[in-house]
Design a protein around this motif. Structure first.
Motif, PDB file in Angstrom:
ATOM      1  N   LEU A  44       0.840  -1.187   0.000  1.00  0.00           N
ATOM      2  CA  LEU A  44       0.000   0.000   0.000  1.00  0.00           C
ATOM      3  C   LEU A  44       0.880   1.243   0.000  1.00  0.00           C
ATOM      4  CD1 LEU A  44      -2.524  -1.041   2.813  1.00  0.00           C
ATOM      5  CD2 LEU A  44      -2.880  -1.226   0.340  1.00  0.00           C
ATOM      6  N   TYR A  45       0.364   2.330  -0.548  1.00  0.00           N
ATOM      7  CA  TYR A  45       1.066   3.607  -0.540  1.00  0.00           C
ATOM      8  C   TYR A  45       0.297   4.611   0.311  1.00  0.00           C
ATOM      9  CZ  TYR A  45       4.242   2.041  -4.188  1.00  0.00           C
ATOM     10  OH  TYR A  45       5.212   1.361  -4.891  1.00  0.00           O
ATOM     11  N   TYR A  46       1.015   5.266   1.188  1.00  0.00           N
ATOM     12  CA  TYR A  46       0.423   6.249   2.093  1.00  0.00           C
ATOM     13  C   TYR A  46      -0.393   7.276   1.315  1.00  0.00           C
ATOM     14  CZ  TYR A  46       0.333   9.719   5.895  1.00  0.00           C
ATOM     15  OH  TYR A  46      -0.055  10.610   6.856  1.00  0.00           O
ATOM     16  N   GLU A  47       0.156   7.739   0.212  1.00  0.00           N
ATOM     17  CA  GLU A  47      -0.508   8.769  -0.581  1.00  0.00           C
ATOM     18  C   GLU A  47      -1.834   8.259  -1.155  1.00  0.00           C
ATOM     19  OE1 GLU A  47       3.544   9.601   0.211  1.00  0.00           O
ATOM     20  OE2 GLU A  47       2.750   7.898  -0.926  1.00  0.00           O
ATOM     21  N   ASP A  48      -1.880   6.982  -1.536  1.00  0.00           N
ATOM     22  CA  ASP A  48      -3.130   6.397  -2.031  1.00  0.00           C
ATOM     23  C   ASP A  48      -4.166   6.295  -0.918  1.00  0.00           C
ATOM     24  OD1 ASP A  48      -2.261   6.116  -4.615  1.00  0.00           O
ATOM     25  OD2 ASP A  48      -1.639   4.035  -4.397  1.00  0.00           O
ATOM     26  N   LEU A  49      -3.693   5.980   0.284  1.00  0.00           N
ATOM     27  CA  LEU A  49      -4.598   5.903   1.427  1.00  0.00           C
ATOM     28  C   LEU A  49      -5.238   7.260   1.700  1.00  0.00           C
ATOM     29  CD1 LEU A  49      -2.335   3.689   3.694  1.00  0.00           C
ATOM     30  CD2 LEU A  49      -4.601   3.022   2.893  1.00  0.00           C
ATOM     31  N   VAL A  50      -4.436   8.312   1.606  1.00  0.00           N
ATOM     32  CA  VAL A  50      -4.961   9.666   1.825  1.00  0.00           C
ATOM     33  C   VAL A  50      -5.955  10.030   0.724  1.00  0.00           C
ATOM     34  CG1 VAL A  50      -4.346  12.117   1.881  1.00  0.00           C
ATOM     35  CG2 VAL A  50      -2.914  10.448   3.083  1.00  0.00           C
ATOM     36  N   ARG A  51      -5.624   9.662  -0.501  1.00  0.00           N
ATOM     37  CA  ARG A  51      -6.455  10.024  -1.662  1.00  0.00           C
ATOM     38  C   ARG A  51      -7.785   9.280  -1.683  1.00  0.00           C
ATOM     39  NH1 ARG A  51      -7.205   7.407  -6.202  1.00  0.00           N
ATOM     40  NH2 ARG A  51      -5.532   5.951  -5.670  1.00  0.00           N
ATOM     41  N   ASP A  52      -7.759   7.983  -1.393  1.00  0.00           N
ATOM     42  CA  ASP A  52      -8.970   7.170  -1.489  1.00  0.00           C
ATOM     43  C   ASP A  52      -8.909   6.060  -0.443  1.00  0.00           C
ATOM     44  OD1 ASP A  52     -11.209   5.744  -2.162  1.00  0.00           O
ATOM     45  OD2 ASP A  52     -10.599   5.292  -4.230  1.00  0.00           O
ATOM     46  N   LEU A  53      -9.217   6.413   0.788  1.00  0.00           N
ATOM     47  CA  LEU A  53      -9.083   5.466   1.888  1.00  0.00           C
ATOM     48  C   LEU A  53     -10.077   4.308   1.753  1.00  0.00           C
ATOM     49  CD1 LEU A  53      -7.753   4.635   4.500  1.00  0.00           C
ATOM     50  CD2 LEU A  53      -9.289   6.176   5.734  1.00  0.00           C
ATOM     51  N   PHE A  54     -11.287   4.586   1.335  1.00  0.00           N
ATOM     52  CA  PHE A  54     -12.304   3.537   1.277  1.00  0.00           C
ATOM     53  C   PHE A  54     -11.877   2.388   0.364  1.00  0.00           C
ATOM     54  CE2 PHE A  54     -16.105   1.609  -0.652  1.00  0.00           C
ATOM     55  CZ  PHE A  54     -16.694   1.091   0.494  1.00  0.00           C
ATOM     56  N   SER A  55     -11.410   2.706  -0.832  1.00  0.00           N
ATOM     57  CA  SER A  55     -10.992   1.653  -1.764  1.00  0.00           C
ATOM     58  C   SER A  55      -9.857   0.815  -1.187  1.00  0.00           C
ATOM     59  CB  SER A  55     -10.554   2.263  -3.106  1.00  0.00           C
ATOM     60  OG  SER A  55     -11.645   2.849  -3.767  1.00  0.00           O
ATOM     61  N   ASN A  56      -8.958   1.460  -0.472  1.00  0.00           N
ATOM     62  CA  ASN A  56      -7.847   0.736   0.136  1.00  0.00           C
ATOM     63  C   ASN A  56      -8.312  -0.134   1.297  1.00  0.00           C
ATOM     64  OD1 ASN A  56      -4.943   1.563  -0.933  1.00  0.00           O
ATOM     65  ND2 ASN A  56      -6.260   3.355  -1.103  1.00  0.00           N
ATOM     66  N   VAL A  57      -9.294   0.339   2.051  1.00  0.00           N
ATOM     67  CA  VAL A  57      -9.859  -0.478   3.128  1.00  0.00           C
ATOM     68  C   VAL A  57     -10.547  -1.708   2.535  1.00  0.00           C
ATOM     69  CG1 VAL A  57     -11.645  -0.561   4.917  1.00  0.00           C
ATOM     70  CG2 VAL A  57     -10.089   1.390   4.790  1.00  0.00           C
ATOM     71  N   VAL A  58     -11.236  -1.535   1.426  1.00  0.00           N
ATOM     72  CA  VAL A  58     -11.868  -2.670   0.739  1.00  0.00           C
ATOM     73  C   VAL A  58     -10.810  -3.680   0.309  1.00  0.00           C
ATOM     74  CG1 VAL A  58     -13.139  -3.376  -1.327  1.00  0.00           C
ATOM     75  CG2 VAL A  58     -13.884  -1.366  -0.031  1.00  0.00           C
ATOM     76  N   ASN A  59      -9.721  -3.191  -0.280  1.00  0.00           N
ATOM     77  CA  ASN A  59      -8.641  -4.088  -0.722  1.00  0.00           C
ATOM     78  C   ASN A  59      -7.992  -4.804   0.453  1.00  0.00           C
ATOM     79  OD1 ASN A  59      -9.014  -3.440  -3.415  1.00  0.00           O
ATOM     80  ND2 ASN A  59      -7.480  -1.807  -3.404  1.00  0.00           N
ATOM     81  N   LEU A  60      -7.836  -4.087   1.557  1.00  0.00           N
ATOM     82  CA  LEU A  60      -7.267  -4.702   2.759  1.00  0.00           C
ATOM     83  C   LEU A  60      -8.171  -5.822   3.274  1.00  0.00           C
ATOM     84  CD1 LEU A  60      -5.727  -1.947   5.080  1.00  0.00           C
ATOM     85  CD2 LEU A  60      -4.766  -4.194   4.603  1.00  0.00           C
ATOM     86  N   ALA A  61      -9.459  -5.570   3.311  1.00  0.00           N
ATOM     87  CA  ALA A  61     -10.401  -6.572   3.789  1.00  0.00           C
ATOM     88  C   ALA A  61     -10.341  -7.824   2.916  1.00  0.00           C
ATOM     89  CB  ALA A  61     -11.821  -6.010   3.806  1.00  0.00           C
ATOM     90  N   LYS A  62     -10.234  -7.632   1.606  1.00  0.00           N
ATOM     91  CA  LYS A  62     -10.131  -8.783   0.697  1.00  0.00           C
ATOM     92  C   LYS A  62      -8.842  -9.556   0.936  1.00  0.00           C
ATOM     93  CE  LYS A  62     -12.902  -6.807  -3.059  1.00  0.00           C
ATOM     94  NZ  LYS A  62     -12.898  -6.276  -4.463  1.00  0.00           N
ATOM     95  N   PHE A  63      -7.743  -8.837   1.093  1.00  0.00           N
ATOM     96  CA  PHE A  63      -6.451  -9.488   1.332  1.00  0.00           C
ATOM     97  C   PHE A  63      -6.460 -10.256   2.643  1.00  0.00           C
ATOM     98  CE2 PHE A  63      -2.064  -9.337   3.036  1.00  0.00           C
ATOM     99  CZ  PHE A  63      -1.427 -10.083   2.038  1.00  0.00           C
ATOM    100  N   LEU A  64      -7.096  -9.675   3.653  1.00  0.00           N
ATOM    101  CA  LEU A  64      -7.162 -10.316   4.967  1.00  0.00           C
ATOM    102  C   LEU A  64      -8.210 -11.423   5.019  1.00  0.00           C
ATOM    103  CD1 LEU A  64      -6.958  -7.088   7.167  1.00  0.00           C
ATOM    104  CD2 LEU A  64      -5.157  -8.809   6.891  1.00  0.00           C
ATOM    105  N   GLU A  65      -9.011 -11.518   3.959  1.00  0.00           N
ATOM    106  CA  GLU A  65     -10.060 -12.539   3.865  1.00  0.00           C
ATOM    107  C   GLU A  65     -11.079 -12.414   5.000  1.00  0.00           C
ATOM    108  OE1 GLU A  65      -8.490 -16.453   1.999  1.00  0.00           O
ATOM    109  OE2 GLU A  65      -6.834 -15.723   3.264  1.00  0.00           O
ATOM    110  N   VAL A  66     -11.488 -11.173   5.226  1.00  0.00           N
ATOM    111  CA  VAL A  66     -12.548 -10.907   6.199  1.00  0.00           C
ATOM    112  C   VAL A  66     -13.717 -10.272   5.459  1.00  0.00           C
ATOM    113  CG1 VAL A  66     -11.027 -10.677   8.188  1.00  0.00           C
ATOM    114  CG2 VAL A  66     -11.492  -8.669   6.782  1.00  0.00           C
ATOM    115  N   GLU A  67     -14.903 -10.675   5.797  1.00  0.00           N
ATOM    116  CA  GLU A  67     -16.097 -10.189   5.122  1.00  0.00           C
ATOM    117  C   GLU A  67     -16.806  -9.134   5.967  1.00  0.00           C
ATOM    118  OE1 GLU A  67     -18.678 -13.271   3.874  1.00  0.00           O
ATOM    119  OE2 GLU A  67     -17.149 -14.318   2.694  1.00  0.00           O
TER     120      GLU A  67
END
Length: 298
Positions: free
Chosen positions: A191-214
């Protein structure tokens, strides 16, 4: 292992511990070799998650996001267990699932993580903002890594002498980049810090998928709100921000981790000359390593 230091011609001083040619933060335990070997041989569990960052790259922000997603609640939990400093015997007694952290450069992380036995989340941030945040952070600590001017800190950061996690920022980037290219076993999300600042929701979605949590969209948006900079800073000011591990580092055991949380704060700190020097060194070293992480420096 004795504490060492380097002093430049202007009196700026950098402290460190050294092991096998690598330099480490002075607060790592005196027996550096023992700590390095203990981290390397750490026995992981299949549901472990290891967060990896260079200092001041969004560690506590992303750690709390991971915790909320894995625990299914919005509670702020402060600082992660850091492999360089925590009692590893006690960590081995902790219940699963565990999330822990390291600032170490790739060759020094647990061997089982290199083998893909656990999930690894790697967060990167543009080095100009890293430098500024790092300087402000360490100035508030009891056991300072560096004593001197901001200009001196810039010069040390750009040199081959900057210690912390077994290598300079440039060494860290080189070793992690090469590992990701060569090691197909790694189970890693970058993940890139700058991407998190720009679009946190999309990154949280990607994190949830990677962590395999629904989670449903409602909860994911609640996580985004809970980890806003203002909310985290407010929660950190409560008892939740205090940790015994840091009592020797800072008076109340509360790390001064929340500064500005913005992209491009370096523009308020760098002089034109410092920026030009940084750009020249950055271009030379990154070109020599043949890597281009395409950081956002806006």
């Amino acid at each position: 292992m004795d504490l060492s230091s380097i002093t430049d011609s202007e009196g700026n001083t950098m402290k460190f511990r050294q092991y096998q040619g690598r330099k480490f933060h002075p607060n790592i335990e005196e027996n550096v070799s023992h700590r390095i070997q203990s981290i390397s041989s750490l026995k992981t569990r299949p549901d472990d998650v290891m967060l990896c960052t260079y200092p001041k790259s969004g560690t506590h922000w992303v750690f709390n996001i991971i915790h909320m997603l894995r625990s299914h609640n919005l509670q702020y939990v402060g600082s992660p267990d850091v492999l360089e400093y925590i009692d590893l015997d006690k960590m081995n007694l902790k219940d699963s699932p565990r999330t822990y952290h390291t600032h170490m450069t790739f060759p020094l992380i647990p061997e089982e993580a290199k083998q893909g036995k656990i999930k690894v989340i790697h967060v990167l941030r543009n080095p100009k903002d890293v430098l500024c945040s790092f300087y402000n952070y360490q100035n508030r600590m009891n056991n300072k890594l560096f004593q001197g001017t901001f200009d001196g800190f810039v010069n040390f950061f750009l040199s081959d002498e900057f210690p912390h996690c077994g290598g300079t920022w440039f060494t860290y980037m080189k070793e992690w980049t090469e590992a990701k290219m060569a090691n197909k076993h790694l189970n890693i999300l970058t993940l890139y810090y700058e991407d998190l600042v720009r679009d946190l929701f999309s990154n949280v979605v990607n994190l949830a998928k990677f962590l395999e949590v629904e989670h449903d969209v409602v909860f994911l948006r609640q996580v985004v709100e809970a980890v806003s900079f203002d909310n985290l800073k407010s929660k950190h000011a409560t008892d939740s921000g205090i940790k015994d591990t840091w009592m020797d580092w800072i008076k109340d055991g509360r790390l001064p981790i929340y500064h500005k949380g913005k992209v491009g704060s370096w523009k308020e700190a760098f002089t034109v000359a410092q920026n030009e020097k940084f750009d020249a060194v950055y271009k030379e070293k990154m070109s020599a390593m043949n890597i281009d992480p395409a950081f956002i420096f806006k």
